[in-house]
Design a protein around this motif. Structure first.
Motif, PDB file in Angstrom:
ATOM      1  N   PRO A 241      13.698 105.592 -27.369  1.00 55.21           N
ATOM      2  CA  PRO A 241      12.864 105.105 -26.042  1.00 55.21           C
ATOM      3  C   PRO A 241      12.055 106.077 -25.512  1.00 55.21           C
ATOM      4  N   PHE A 242      11.063 105.446 -24.488  1.00 55.05           N
ATOM      5  CA  PHE A 242      10.412 106.375 -23.898  1.00 55.05           C
ATOM      6  C   PHE A 242       9.094 106.918 -24.825  1.00 55.05           C
ATOM      7  N   THR A 243       8.935 106.454 -25.813  1.00 56.18           N
ATOM      8  CA  THR A 243       7.946 106.865 -26.684  1.00 56.18           C
ATOM      9  C   THR A 243       6.726 106.183 -26.672  1.00 56.18           C
ATOM     10  N   GLU A 244       5.517 106.919 -27.001  1.00 56.32           N
ATOM     11  CA  GLU A 244       4.304 106.191 -27.089  1.00 56.32           C
ATOM     12  C   GLU A 244       3.595 106.420 -28.276  1.00 56.32           C
ATOM     13  N   ILE A 245       3.219 105.238 -28.847  1.00 57.56           N
ATOM     14  CA  ILE A 245       2.386 105.399 -30.354  1.00 57.56           C
ATOM     15  C   ILE A 245       1.372 104.672 -30.033  1.00 57.56           C
ATOM     16  N   GLN A 246       0.092 105.363 -30.220  1.00 56.47           N
ATOM     17  CA  GLN A 246      -1.297 104.606 -29.691  1.00 56.47           C
ATOM     18  C   GLN A 246      -1.832 103.966 -31.071  1.00 56.47           C
ATOM     19  N   LYS A 247      -2.974 103.226 -30.808  1.00 61.10           N
ATOM     20  CA  LYS A 247      -3.572 102.553 -31.943  1.00 61.10           C
ATOM     21  C   LYS A 247      -4.377 103.542 -32.948  1.00 61.10           C
ATOM     22  N   ASN A 248      -4.132 102.934 -34.283  1.00 60.59           N
ATOM     23  CA  ASN A 248      -4.702 103.553 -35.340  1.00 60.59           C
ATOM     24  C   ASN A 248      -3.832 104.846 -35.834  1.00 60.59           C
ATOM     25  N   VAL A 249      -2.544 104.513 -35.426  1.00 61.75           N
ATOM     26  CA  VAL A 249      -1.384 105.540 -35.925  1.00 61.75           C
ATOM     27  C   VAL A 249      -0.804 104.934 -36.940  1.00 61.75           C
ATOM     28  N   LYS A 250      -0.407 105.761 -38.226  1.00 59.07           N
ATOM     29  CA  LYS A 250       0.296 105.337 -39.153  1.00 59.07           C
ATOM     30  C   LYS A 250       1.618 106.030 -39.361  1.00 59.07           C
ATOM     31  N   VAL A 251       2.692 105.580 -39.164  1.00 63.93           N
ATOM     32  CA  VAL A 251       4.091 106.230 -39.314  1.00 63.93           C
ATOM     33  C   VAL A 251       4.670 105.735 -40.718  1.00 63.93           C
ATOM     34  N   GLY A 252       5.111 106.577 -41.546  1.00 67.73           N
ATOM     35  CA  GLY A 252       5.605 106.217 -42.740  1.00 67.73           C
ATOM     36  C   GLY A 252       6.841 105.557 -42.899  1.00 67.73           C
ATOM     37  N   LYS A 253       7.572 105.528 -44.155  1.00 67.74           N
ATOM     38  CA  LYS A 253       8.745 104.998 -44.249  1.00 67.74           C
ATOM     39  C   LYS A 253       9.920 105.860 -43.989  1.00 67.74           C
ATOM     40  N   ASN A 254      11.078 105.552 -43.460  1.00 66.32           N
ATOM     41  CA  ASN A 254      12.110 106.337 -43.315  1.00 66.32           C
ATOM     42  C   ASN A 254      11.964 107.460 -42.430  1.00 66.32           C
ATOM     43  N   CYS A 255      11.117 107.224 -41.188  1.00 64.54           N
ATOM     44  CA  CYS A 255      10.889 108.176 -40.328  1.00 64.54           C
ATOM     45  C   CYS A 255      11.886 107.953 -38.984  1.00 64.54           C
ATOM     46  N   LYS A 256      11.995 109.065 -38.189  1.00 64.42           N
ATOM     47  CA  LYS A 256      12.618 109.021 -37.076  1.00 64.42           C
ATOM     48  C   LYS A 256      11.797 109.629 -35.935  1.00 64.42           C
ATOM     49  N   ILE A 257      11.475 108.867 -35.003  1.00 63.66           N
ATOM     50  CA  ILE A 257      10.782 109.275 -33.766  1.00 63.66           C
ATOM     51  C   ILE A 257      11.787 109.185 -32.575  1.00 63.66           C
ATOM     52  N   GLN A 258      11.970 110.349 -32.018  1.00 65.66           N
ATOM     53  CA  GLN A 258      12.951 110.458 -31.074  1.00 65.66           C
ATOM     54  C   GLN A 258      12.133 110.078 -29.647  1.00 65.66           C
ATOM     55  N   SER A 259      13.225 109.938 -28.618  1.00 65.82           N
ATOM     56  CA  SER A 259      12.297 109.848 -27.200  1.00 65.82           C
ATOM     57  C   SER A 259      11.576 110.819 -26.790  1.00 65.82           C
ATOM     58  N   HIS A 260      10.813 110.084 -25.979  1.00 63.43           N
ATOM     59  CA  HIS A 260       9.846 110.775 -25.291  1.00 63.43           C
ATOM     60  C   HIS A 260       8.567 111.621 -26.305  1.00 63.43           C
ATOM     61  N   ALA A 261       8.670 111.000 -27.196  1.00 66.52           N
ATOM     62  CA  ALA A 261       7.475 111.663 -28.261  1.00 66.52           C
ATOM     63  C   ALA A 261       6.211 110.997 -27.870  1.00 66.52           C
ATOM     64  N   PHE A 262       5.072 111.519 -27.939  1.00 69.82           N
ATOM     65  CA  PHE A 262       3.614 110.793 -27.721  1.00 69.82           C
ATOM     66  C   PHE A 262       2.720 111.180 -28.977  1.00 69.82           C
ATOM     67  N   ILE A 263       2.615 110.146 -29.784  1.00 70.45           N
ATOM     68  CA  ILE A 263       1.513 110.245 -30.895  1.00 70.45           C
ATOM     69  C   ILE A 263       0.210 109.560 -30.491  1.00 70.45           C
ATOM     70  N   CYS A 264      -0.866 110.025 -30.490  1.00 69.43           N
ATOM     71  CA  CYS A 264      -1.997 109.680 -30.022  1.00 69.43           C
ATOM     72  C   CYS A 264      -2.822 109.093 -31.106  1.00 69.43           C
ATOM     73  N   GLU A 265      -4.086 108.317 -31.014  1.00 66.03           N
ATOM     74  CA  GLU A 265      -4.887 107.764 -31.727  1.00 66.03           C
ATOM     75  C   GLU A 265      -5.045 108.921 -32.868  1.00 66.03           C
ATOM     76  N   LEU A 266      -5.388 108.538 -34.100  1.00 69.77           N
ATOM     77  CA  LEU A 266      -5.980 109.223 -35.401  1.00 69.77           C
ATOM     78  C   LEU A 266      -4.788 110.298 -35.955  1.00 69.77           C
ATOM     79  N   VAL A 267      -3.444 109.740 -35.862  1.00 71.28           N
ATOM     80  CA  VAL A 267      -2.443 110.681 -36.442  1.00 71.28           C
ATOM     81  C   VAL A 267      -1.852 109.822 -37.547  1.00 71.28           C
TER      82      VAL A 267
END
Length: 156
Positions: free
Chosen positions: A41-67
Motif C-alpha cells: 500500500p501507499f506505493t507509487e509506480i509511474q509510467k514507463n516503469v517495468k517491474v520484473g517477476k517474483n518481486c516484492k515492492i513494500q509500502s510507501h515505495a516511490f518508483i519514478c519514470e524510466l526505472v
C-alpha cells in the motif's frame, strides 16, 4: 473558496502479469508489473516503469519514470528512485530530456528509505537502509552509506 485541480490516485493503464497482488491504496499508472509480484500500500509506480517477476515492492515505495527492475527483487518500505539529477542546478521542470534511466538487475534488494539516483545496478546486490546510490554498481555485493559504498562482495 479556493479552486484546485484534483487528480485521483488508483490503478490506470497497468499491464499485470499472472498472480500479482496489489494492496490498495496505490498510485500505479502506465507501468508493467511481472508475474507473482507483490505491491504494498501507499506505493507509487509511474509510467514507463517495468517491474520484473517474483518481486516484492513494500509500502510507501516511490518508483519514478524510466526505472527498470529485474526479477526476484525486493524494494523495501519508503525506498525512492529519482530520474532527475538536477543537472542544471535545479529541477528539470518537466523537461524529460534532462531525465536519466535506472536499471536494476536480478536478485537486488533495496533497503528501507534508500534513495537510488539514475544508475545501473548489476545482479545480486544489497543496498542498505538509508543508503544513497549515486553511481553505477558494477560488482555484486552489499552497499551502504551516503554515498553508497561497497561493504562486502557477494559470491553468486
Amino acid at each position: 473558496m479556493t479552486k484546485y485541480n484534483s487528480k485521483s490516485a488508483g490503478i490506470t493503464n497497468v499491464s499485470f502479469g499472472n498472480n500479482v497482488t496489489v494492496v490498495e491504496p496505490v498510485n500505479l499508472y502506465g507501468c508493467e508489473i511481472g508475474d507473482n509480484t507483490f505491491i504494498g500500500p501507499f506505493t507509487e509506480i509511474q509510467k514507463n516503469v517495468k517491474v520484473g517477476k517474483n518481486c516484492k515492492i513494500q509500502s510507501h515505495a516511490f518508483i519514478c519514470e524510466l526505472v527498470s527492475i529485474g526479477d526476484h527483487c525486493f524494494i523495501s518500505h519508503g525506498a525512492k528512485f529519482v530520474n532527475d539529477k538536477f543537472a542544471q542546478g535545479g529541477p528539470a521542470g518537466g523537461n524529460k530530456e534532462l531525465w536519466a534511466k535506472t536499471f536494476i538487475g536480478n536478485h537486488v534488494s533495496v533497503g528501507t528509505n534508500a534513495t537510488v539516483l539514475p544508475v545501473t545496478i548489476v545482479d545480486h546486490v544489497v543496498i542498505g537502509a538509508g543508503a544513497v546510490v549515486t553511481k553505477d554498481i558494477l560488482v555484486s555485493g552489499v552497499y551502504a552509506g551516503n554515498p553508497a559504498k561497497l561493504i562486502k562482495e557477494l559470491n553468486q
